[in-house]
Design an enzyme around this catalytic site. Structure first.
Site, PDB file in Angstrom:
ATOM      1  N   GLU A  36       4.566 -36.299 -15.275  1.00  0.00           N
ATOM      2  CA  GLU A  36       3.443 -35.374 -15.055  1.00  0.00           C
ATOM      3  C   GLU A  36       2.178 -36.156 -14.675  1.00  0.00           C
ATOM      4  O   GLU A  36       1.948 -37.251 -15.184  1.00  0.00           O
ATOM      5  CB  GLU A  36       3.179 -34.550 -16.320  1.00  0.00           C
ATOM      6  CG  GLU A  36       4.224 -33.477 -16.536  1.00  0.00           C
ATOM      7  CD  GLU A  36       3.924 -32.596 -17.745  1.00  0.00           C
ATOM      8  OE1 GLU A  36       2.863 -32.775 -18.376  1.00  0.00           O
ATOM      9  OE2 GLU A  36       4.757 -31.739 -18.054  1.00  0.00           O
ATOM     10  N   LYS A 176      13.346 -31.198  29.689  1.00  0.00           N
ATOM     11  CA  LYS A 176      14.791 -31.021  29.527  1.00  0.00           C
ATOM     12  C   LYS A 176      15.290 -30.117  30.642  1.00  0.00           C
ATOM     13  O   LYS A 176      14.812 -28.998  30.801  1.00  0.00           O
ATOM     14  CB  LYS A 176      15.085 -30.349  28.177  1.00  0.00           C
ATOM     15  CG  LYS A 176      15.116 -31.316  27.046  1.00  0.00           C
ATOM     16  CD  LYS A 176      15.602 -30.665  25.778  1.00  0.00           C
ATOM     17  CE  LYS A 176      15.473 -31.662  24.658  1.00  0.00           C
ATOM     18  NZ  LYS A 176      15.384 -31.083  23.360  1.00  0.00           N
ATOM     19  N   ASP A 202       2.541 -38.677  20.579  1.00  0.00           N
ATOM     20  CA  ASP A 202       2.946 -37.445  19.900  1.00  0.00           C
ATOM     21  C   ASP A 202       1.951 -37.159  18.772  1.00  0.00           C
ATOM     22  O   ASP A 202       1.169 -38.035  18.401  1.00  0.00           O
ATOM     23  CB  ASP A 202       4.364 -37.614  19.321  1.00  0.00           C
ATOM     24  CG  ASP A 202       5.125 -36.286  19.289  1.00  0.00           C
ATOM     25  OD1 ASP A 202       4.482 -35.225  19.447  1.00  0.00           O
ATOM     26  OD2 ASP A 202       6.346 -36.311  19.082  1.00  0.00           O
ATOM     27  N   GLY A 209      13.021 -39.898  15.313  1.00  0.00           N
ATOM     28  CA  GLY A 209      14.099 -39.483  16.217  1.00  0.00           C
ATOM     29  C   GLY A 209      13.613 -39.080  17.597  1.00  0.00           C
ATOM     30  O   GLY A 209      14.209 -39.469  18.612  1.00  0.00           O
TER      31      GLY A 209
HETATM   32  C1  R5P Z   1       7.428 -31.718  17.151  1.00  0.00           C
HETATM   33  O1  R5P Z   1       7.117 -30.557  17.373  1.00  0.00           O
HETATM   34  C2  R5P Z   1       6.395 -32.750  16.870  1.00  0.00           C
HETATM   35  O2  R5P Z   1       5.415 -32.764  17.879  1.00  0.00           O
HETATM   36  C3  R5P Z   1       7.026 -34.130  16.752  1.00  0.00           C
HETATM   37  O3  R5P Z   1       7.638 -34.451  17.996  1.00  0.00           O
HETATM   38  C4  R5P Z   1       8.042 -34.181  15.661  1.00  0.00           C
HETATM   39  O4  R5P Z   1       7.512 -33.682  14.459  1.00  0.00           O
HETATM   40  C5  R5P Z   1       8.515 -35.600  15.456  1.00  0.00           C
HETATM   41  O5  R5P Z   1       9.478 -35.630  14.445  1.00  0.00           O
HETATM   42  P1  R5P Z   1      10.519 -36.805  14.340  1.00  0.00           P
HETATM   43  O6  R5P Z   1       9.762 -38.101  14.318  1.00  0.00           O
HETATM   44  O7  R5P Z   1      11.239 -36.534  13.048  1.00  0.00           O
HETATM   45  O8  R5P Z   1      11.445 -36.719  15.508  1.00  0.00           O
END
Ligand code: R5P
Length: 281
Positions: A36, A176, A202, A209
């Site tokens: 806790e 894609k 990003d 991934g």
């Molecule tokens: C997705 O919508 C986000 O912009 C990121 O691309 C995502 O959260 C990345 O996640 P990860 O590193 O697990 O692939």
């Protein structure tokens, strides 16, 4: 006003306090043998700024204890707003996690400041949210560098465009394309990456991934060197190891999640936002 430093954002909290010229409340956090958490805060001020990213469920519990311990007005900066990816009921009966988190934060805080919350949908769960954009800071950091910026998907493309404009570099996103029922091809929409240095940008890197997949494709297309940058370096489990061992040269992030890769600080934009709130009274 004083600032409440928390375990998830100590360096960023300190940077914000320095810019604002305010001191810290005396905080004591402990963990009992059964796990806790305990919080005690001593403060002479009647206005407080808490700086706490929500990187884990424990951060949410601790924030709740801080709310309870504090008297007076509370302003809250959550540089990384965790739980924002569960921003809707994907399956019937699911909790909309960000809605629950928003309710908890807004019950106590006068204003909630965050940086690049994951989605518009997540933003809609709040009434008192100020959502800042760190993409211009990423752009500034890479200004003058010989690279092109790539978004790993269309969803992040608008963000990457902002960073690329500030850095004055070319940009694109990976699209894609369905070849047939079984096969999907991932390709940059417009630019040629052969022989180029590429920066994948990003908002969040969590498992890594998404970036690893994108980098694989970019190397297949002849990119010279691929690195990545993000706002929130969540880097779950062994993501940093996976990224660096998959050919990513460098990881650059802001300090919304404090990592060794946090080379860009969001302190100034958060401090400016706090000043604006205070001026409005
Ligand atoms: C997705 O919508 C986000 O912009 C990121 O691309 C995502 O959260 C990345 O996640 P990860 O590193 O697990 O692939």
């Amino acid at each position: 006003m004083d600032l409440i430093l928390t375990p998830s954002s100590p360096m960023l909290g300190k940077r914000i306090a320095e810019i604002l010229g305010i001191g810290f409340a005396t905080v004591q956090f402990r963990r009992f043998p059964d796990g806790e958490l305990y919080a005690r805060i001593e403060s002479k001020e009647d206005e407080h700024l808490i700086v706490s990213s929500l990187n884990s469920s424990e951060d949410i519990v601790l924030l709740n204890l801080i709310f309870d311990a504090l008297k007076g007005e509370v302003f809250l900066a959550v540089p990384y707003m965790g739980y924002a990816r569960q921003d809707r009921e994907f399956l019937k009966g699911e909790a909309v996690s960000i809605r629950a988190v928003a309710k908890m934060l807004e019950d106590r805080a006068e204003k909630v400041i965050t940086v690049n919350i994951h989605s518009e949908k997540a933003r809609e769960s709040f009434r008192k949210l100020i959502d800042l954009d760190a993409m211009p800071l990423i752009g500034e950091h890479f200004k003058g560098k010989d690279l092109i910026m790539i978004s790993p998907d269309k969803g992040s493309a608008e963000r990457v465009k902002i960073a690329a404009k500030v850095a004055n570099v070319d940009w694109d996103w990976l699209e894609k394309r369905r070849i047939d029922a079984q096969n999907v091809e991932i390709m940059p929409k417009r630019v040629e990456v052969y022989g180029k240095n590429v920066l994948i940008v990003d908002d969040i890197i969590s498992t890594g991934g998404t970036v690893i997949e994108a980098a694989k494709k970019l190397y297949e297309l002849g990119a010279k060197r691929v690195e990545c940058a993000c706002v929130h370096a969540v880097l779950a489990d062994f993501a940093a190891v996976r990224l660096l061992s998959s050919g990513i040269w460098e990881i650059t992030a802001t300090d919304t999640v404090e990592r060794i890769f946090s080379r860009i600080s969001v302190a100034k934009i958060i401090a400016d936002s706090v000043m604006k709130i205070c001026q409005k009274g």
